[in-house]
Design a protein around this motif. Structure first.
Motif, PDB file in Angstrom:
ATOM      1  N   THR A 144     -37.134 -32.572 -15.777  1.00 44.98           N
ATOM      2  CA  THR A 144     -36.672 -32.734 -14.405  1.00 44.98           C
ATOM      3  C   THR A 144     -35.181 -32.373 -14.360  1.00 44.98           C
ATOM      4  N   HIS A 145     -34.766 -31.775 -13.281  1.00 49.84           N
ATOM      5  CA  HIS A 145     -33.366 -31.386 -13.153  1.00 49.84           C
ATOM      6  C   HIS A 145     -32.464 -32.608 -13.236  1.00 49.84           C
ATOM      7  N   TRP A 146     -31.359 -32.472 -13.997  1.00 47.99           N
ATOM      8  CA  TRP A 146     -30.403 -33.574 -14.089  1.00 47.99           C
ATOM      9  C   TRP A 146     -29.706 -33.697 -12.730  1.00 47.99           C
ATOM     10  N   GLY A 147     -29.860 -34.821 -12.124  1.00 49.54           N
ATOM     11  CA  GLY A 147     -29.352 -35.033 -10.770  1.00 49.54           C
ATOM     12  C   GLY A 147     -30.496 -35.506  -9.888  1.00 49.54           C
ATOM     13  N   PHE A 187     -12.494 -43.622 -17.845  1.00 54.67           N
ATOM     14  CA  PHE A 187     -13.657 -43.148 -17.089  1.00 54.67           C
ATOM     15  C   PHE A 187     -14.666 -42.618 -18.103  1.00 54.67           C
ATOM     16  N   GLY A 188     -15.821 -42.137 -17.604  1.00 54.32           N
ATOM     17  CA  GLY A 188     -16.834 -41.602 -18.507  1.00 54.32           C
ATOM     18  C   GLY A 188     -16.910 -40.090 -18.419  1.00 54.32           C
ATOM     19  N   VAL A 189     -17.121 -39.448 -19.540  1.00 57.71           N
ATOM     20  CA  VAL A 189     -17.282 -37.993 -19.538  1.00 57.71           C
ATOM     21  C   VAL A 189     -18.723 -37.644 -19.163  1.00 57.71           C
ATOM     22  N   GLY A 190     -18.936 -36.393 -18.830  1.00 59.24           N
ATOM     23  CA  GLY A 190     -20.289 -35.896 -18.647  1.00 59.24           C
ATOM     24  C   GLY A 190     -20.958 -35.729 -19.999  1.00 59.24           C
ATOM     25  N   LEU A 191     -22.268 -35.956 -20.032  1.00 61.99           N
ATOM     26  CA  LEU A 191     -23.012 -35.874 -21.287  1.00 61.99           C
ATOM     27  C   LEU A 191     -24.117 -34.830 -21.138  1.00 61.99           C
ATOM     28  N   GLY A 192     -24.479 -34.194 -22.241  1.00 59.15           N
ATOM     29  CA  GLY A 192     -25.642 -33.317 -22.269  1.00 59.15           C
ATOM     30  C   GLY A 192     -25.541 -32.173 -21.271  1.00 59.15           C
ATOM     31  N   ASP A 193     -26.537 -32.031 -20.446  1.00 58.25           N
ATOM     32  CA  ASP A 193     -26.609 -30.919 -19.495  1.00 58.25           C
ATOM     33  C   ASP A 193     -25.428 -30.864 -18.532  1.00 58.25           C
ATOM     34  N   VAL A 194     -24.827 -32.009 -18.290  1.00 56.07           N
ATOM     35  CA  VAL A 194     -23.742 -32.024 -17.309  1.00 56.07           C
ATOM     36  C   VAL A 194     -22.375 -32.230 -17.969  1.00 56.07           C
ATOM     37  N   ALA A 195     -22.307 -32.004 -19.276  1.00 51.72           N
ATOM     38  CA  ALA A 195     -21.026 -32.127 -19.972  1.00 51.72           C
ATOM     39  C   ALA A 195     -20.015 -31.174 -19.339  1.00 51.72           C
ATOM     40  N   GLY A 196     -18.855 -31.681 -19.039  1.00 46.44           N
ATOM     41  CA  GLY A 196     -17.804 -30.862 -18.438  1.00 46.44           C
ATOM     42  C   GLY A 196     -17.968 -30.698 -16.937  1.00 46.44           C
ATOM     43  N   LYS A 197     -19.200 -30.710 -16.485  1.00 45.91           N
ATOM     44  CA  LYS A 197     -19.447 -30.459 -15.054  1.00 45.91           C
ATOM     45  C   LYS A 197     -19.193 -31.689 -14.182  1.00 45.91           C
ATOM     46  N   VAL A 198     -19.206 -32.852 -14.789  1.00 42.87           N
ATOM     47  CA  VAL A 198     -18.956 -34.083 -14.043  1.00 42.87           C
ATOM     48  C   VAL A 198     -17.965 -34.964 -14.818  1.00 42.87           C
ATOM     49  N   PHE A 199     -17.386 -35.880 -14.118  1.00 43.74           N
ATOM     50  CA  PHE A 199     -16.823 -37.061 -14.796  1.00 43.74           C
ATOM     51  C   PHE A 199     -17.469 -38.253 -14.116  1.00 43.74           C
ATOM     52  N   ARG A 200     -17.500 -39.379 -14.807  1.00 45.98           N
ATOM     53  CA  ARG A 200     -18.252 -40.522 -14.283  1.00 45.98           C
ATOM     54  C   ARG A 200     -17.352 -41.716 -14.009  1.00 45.98           C
ATOM     55  N   ILE A 201     -17.601 -42.332 -12.887  1.00 48.17           N
ATOM     56  CA  ILE A 201     -16.889 -43.549 -12.511  1.00 48.17           C
ATOM     57  C   ILE A 201     -17.884 -44.701 -12.553  1.00 48.17           C
ATOM     58  N   GLY A 202     -17.651 -45.626 -13.444  1.00 47.25           N
ATOM     59  CA  GLY A 202     -18.478 -46.832 -13.478  1.00 47.25           C
ATOM     60  C   GLY A 202     -17.970 -47.809 -12.438  1.00 47.25           C
ATOM     61  N   HIS A 203     -18.857 -48.394 -11.653  1.00 46.50           N
ATOM     62  CA  HIS A 203     -18.416 -49.361 -10.644  1.00 46.50           C
ATOM     63  C   HIS A 203     -19.405 -50.518 -10.588  1.00 46.50           C
ATOM     64  N   LEU A 204     -19.623 -51.083 -11.740  1.00 50.54           N
ATOM     65  CA  LEU A 204     -20.543 -52.221 -11.814  1.00 50.54           C
ATOM     66  C   LEU A 204     -19.843 -53.391 -12.487  1.00 50.54           C
ATOM     67  N   GLY A 205     -20.445 -54.543 -12.326  1.00 49.97           N
ATOM     68  CA  GLY A 205     -19.899 -55.743 -12.940  1.00 49.97           C
ATOM     69  C   GLY A 205     -18.797 -56.337 -12.091  1.00 49.97           C
TER      70      GLY A 205
END
Lengths: 396, 396, 396, 396
Positions: B110-113, B328-346
């Motif tokens: 399945t497409h990542w996203g 922050f979190g880096v992109g992993l796998g298929d989306v490495a470099g293409k995204v950065f990740r913002i965690g907003h839990l807890g």
């Protein structure tokens, strides 16, 4: 709320974990060698933070207010004259204390927003041919208005007039955050507390006393026991303490100083300047101005923001607490309602400071003040990102 | 740096003081009644957080990965078929684990996203006339892409096809933050960990197992001892634990649940939605978009931000860490470099979240990305200030 | 009771403040350099504690039981033969685990109170001409009986018989407390946990693996993912971790090792011997004897005390908990009721140990056992005061 | 040494974890409602601990010595006469303070080991026809000698002589540990500190003041500002504090009182009596005697043990610290060398106390004093085991 925001009151300040842990220690015998291993380095480090080699350091389980009382009661006698200026709530309170201790306080009333009036002080000293003035009292950083006074300038006034008065400085909200040079400035007593630049809980009054101040001890007739420098000196000399010390706080002080001195006091001062300048840029971004009348008076630890006509600063402080669980300071005394205060001393990062500015902005919008959301934050961001120190330097 | 920023990785999350203190306890005898006084209420509370009455809860000194292994090894045998989809790093890793345990994994790429492809899953179930598929594995919240899958939809697909397969859900980054209804959704095994919505340190794998899952235990041929539900059950029944439990973490879990349940799970979910929506407004303010393909897929615990053409999300993450000490979190796998990740839990407040957004903005400017300082912050501020819950409700 | 006694269970052990504080840290990004600054030195220090230069260290968020499972699943395949002896609850449980993982376990039944039977093990190895035995499993310190086995002796048996089997050692309750020399003794896998000699909370399985054990990884057919050495190795090489690590515990492990290594492992072992010997003197003072059959078998971390005829050790443990809020260990399995166990490992002082002995005595008197109050304490006092190391040495 | 023994100094006392954690809190705004939520219940609880309904409570960031100064400076004027007795170091120090504050101190010299001399005090009051004596000062528990004075008896003397003098009591080492009834005993000012019965770090002076004492405030001419009751009253009435409070300690005080009051003050006093009586049995077991001259004088918080002829108590204290890392108190003033002191107040269990007695015994043996190892321990064990309260009651 168990989720925790930083505080933006002008002290007590945010405490780093490492310092909280240093304060939270199991009971140890304060008559043992272990106590000496905490207290002696703490005292030695405080001397470095105060930039004094000739002075002695005294630490009481008390607060800055207690420090003021220790300063006057160890050196003065009822009826003695002291010279000072009133330009904010904290300079006012020290005056009030002096009066209650039956000193003769010569007060130069000064506009809130100004600092110590060098010209008038010098004139008063010059006029005092008989040297009735035993001490000049100066509030280095007036926490109520965010105004820094020129202590070196007061020293110059004393020198120019060849006046022998002692110079006592309230550095509660400046020391360990803003430039302070006890020896260079000829300060005779410097007073501070644990809960500001040292990033500790409240509970310690910390003083530096010059040889001249110490020489005044035996003549001083104001009664004191808890705050008596003489008992402290005698006990320190024996590796002890005249009563039960606050060992945890002293250990915290030792660790705090270790960090401050490793960073270097000039870097600590520069760090506070940088955080403060970002706040000032934000204020300008909002179209507002500090209470401090001119840039040379700007405090690097607290800024009192003058609110727009028809607005009430206290409303903002209440709303921030109630709606966003964030603490700012209200205006006090002459500037009650006219300002709100942003504390920016102690342990803060760019990110933490921006969170405070963002909340202040939201409150302004909530209250219907004319401010564009993001306007202050953007100004601060721009400054912070272009003034950031290299990571290597920041790694303190 | 001893000055501390919150983290914005998608777990481990920021920990409130009260929960840290609950974890940091003196050694106690885990064979004593005191242990029961911690463990029994922790287990009972976790059932409420999972929204299960019929399920049983198992807690291992492990992590979410261990939880996945416990799920499959307690219920399946080598050669068994499981059905799942791969649409991110964490769905991928669970597939990899199944293959290493010699399960026959039927993977829908399945497409990542995107999230779990309901139509394809249903078609696969329908096609499986002989009911070779023993379990459907679903990643509720794909932490790599910030995508939420529709677990209730998978349940409906199973029901519509009258397929007896069990439904196993990786809820590591959703449970205790986003809506999760184990019984209503017919989840047979729910897997989570301590370090996300529970706001604890990593170190606990937490599972809920339905009666159907428990019934599969005795037939399951995958070897396990550390993760064996049977030993846990036997010990729990006797008020004990099959080996040495992580007592401090369990006490923290108890206290965390006390807070979550006092707040109410619906309020907890609403709180996460609100913080997340502010982040999404900020992203729109920057002219960017989430990796998740459509609003129904948006995760309320992590957002993967698609970076502009020619930019690299990993650069931002590195710069934020190096220059602003913010994670922050880096992109992993298929989306490495293409995204950065913002965690907003807890544990997060509006102010904390705004500090993260402000730093992300500064990094974009530093990297020369086209973004106006304050643009995202202002969009989030606008949302936060108009959506703020009444203080009375927020006082949980 | 909020007043706190030390515990005298054979683990988890009493934790010094400095180590608790090292575990209780704010969330940090485990993908950042900060994590490497904790993990790399922790791993390097554990190698020193294990006394291995050629081995590699693996640390899982798990317990000793998980460590056993990691040992076998990374090196063996279903049907493989392992040789071991059963002489207590913990050797029994490892055997049970091996059987559940479908290993062929060749068990030498041994009296509880004895250690690994060197002669019988050597005979079995000699008889195994085809080298079907892939590994010999040995419980270095049987926590149930307080018996130490001779690991060097097993190595000599392997060498004398030229047997290529690997040597796996359960050192959960010995490592970091009693002499352990991984390289010198030719140990292929050493297993321990955080909550014993390392004085940490439970939550880490800690293993050392020899090059020979590592060479067996690729052939090993037992399934594992959470416990897979290969994932760990790959991640470690990249400065990372294959899933979310227990960062606080790892920081605690680093600090614990710093203290142990500063003290010196030989001093740590001597300290445990000395505390243990005081306990043995006390037992003799009571007219009782350890479960361990002879002095060469005495454990320095736990002593199982054989209770008088007609008495029940479990009664003492219950009474101590209920009346004096003090935790000892009950007898398990074959020796249930026949012994009670005193844990004397980890962070203990003479004074702490004497408090445990004093309470045990009071319980005996309460239960009507024949014992003179003070008799055991006096024997231990006499030993402790005459064997005390010089303060300078004790200052670790 | 990172291994930790309890302390046996007569304060600061051992602190339970729950109280340490209550003190170690993040910075909060002391001008916010959150502060009121800590301070108001702390003050209300302290009133219950003091057993006063009519009095008011004042809490300063200071110590017991500061509390003494607050007591006299808020109620007296230079030249005022106070009546007291000197029978130990702490009664001496209060006298010294009064003299330094230019009070006229009428001192009845009393043998160290005796308490307040009721007959002589009554005679002095009777002789004071003109009621020059403004206050009687009494040290409830003389920490230097382990002597309890009869405060109710002093009240009776005042009543019998119809003398209007106020009654000030130093309860630093008695309050929250030994029976204290402010209202019933007609105490006008009670002084204590945080670091004794309240089991907190040093840093708070805690006072109760009767309406009569408060009525003396406005006439009192001794200067004071930091310690001024009037500022405190005014601020308290407004839900505030006149300067920066020690918020963490106040939160600790609140939690400490919660525990004490849940246990019940009579149970707290009984608990201290029981621990103390065990110590006295041990001393008798050694063939020694307390410094306190008769059983009615025995303190339940500290015992000064008279050492054998030719022995030096200070040697024992030094050796205990150096060799066993255990803290006792040396003799002070008139009894220096002649006694050593065992503190037995605050958070202690039977087991902890026995560890202190066992170490004292070892030191005596080490120093060649005539004592049988185990003799004191056995006497205490015998008492503790037969006097143990039922677990249900002990569960406070």
């Amino acid at each position: 709320m168990y989720h925790q925001n930083p505080v933006f009151i002008p002290g007590p300040t945010n405490m780093p974990d490492v310092i909280r842990k240093a304060c939270d220690i199991a009971t140890l015998d304060h008559r043992s060698a272990a106590f000496g291993g905490i207290f002696a380095p703490a005292v030695a480090s405080v001397k470095k933070v105060l930039a004094t080699e000739t002075g002695e350091v005294f630490i009481f389980p008390s607060t800055g207010t207690g420090g003021w009382e220790a300063a006057i009661s160890n050196t003065l006698s009822p009826g003695d004259t002291v010279l000072t200026a009133r330009f904010g709530m904290f300079s006012h309170r020290w005056i009030d204390m002096c009066q209650r201790h039956r000193l003769n306080v010569q007060v130069i009333e000064t506009h809130w927003g100004q600092g110590a009036p060098l010209g008038q002080l010098e004139a008063a000293l010059k006029a005092d041919r008989d040297h009735m003035i035993k001490a000049v009292l100066a509030t280095h950083n007036e926490t109520a208005t965010g105004v820094r006074s020129d202590i070196a300038g007061i020293r110059r006034a004393l020198d120019r007039t060849n006046h022998p008065a002692m110079l006592f400085v309230d550095g509660v909200s400046s020391i360990a955050s803003m430039e302070f040079r006890m020896d260079d400035w000829g300060v005779d007593i410097a007073v501070t507390g644990s809960q500001k630049g040292f990033m500790l809980p409240a509970g310690l009054a910390i003083l530096g006393a010059s040889p001249k101040a110490l020489a005044a001890m035996d003549e001083a007739k104001l009664p004191r026991t808890f705050f008596d420098f003489r008992d402290m000196r005698k006990s320190y000399a024996a590796g002890g303490y005249p009563y039960t010390p606050a060992v945890g706080l002293l250990n915290g002080l030792k660790v705090s100083c270790d960090h401050l001195l490793a960073e270097g006091m000039e870097s600590v001062w520069a760090r506070h300047y940088r955080i403060a300048e970002g706040v000032r840029r934000a204020i300008a971004g909002w179209g507002l101005r500090p209470c401090a009348a001119s840039p040379d008076l700007y405090s690097d630890t607290v800024t009192a923001v003058v609110v727009p006509e028809g607005c009430n600063g206290t409303d903002l402080v209440k709303l921030a607490a109630q709606k966003y669980d964030m603490a700012f300071g209200v205006g006090l005394g002459d500037v009650a309602g006219k300002v709100f205060r942003i504390g920016h001393l102690g342990s803060l990062t760019d990110a933490m400071m921006l969170s405070g500015l963002a909340v202040a902005e939201m409150c302004m919008a909530d209250l219907g003040w004319k401010v564009a959301l993001g306007s202050g934050v953007a100004a601060a961001q721009d400054y912070y990102r272009t003034s950031a120190v290299e990571p290597a330097k920041a790694a303190a």
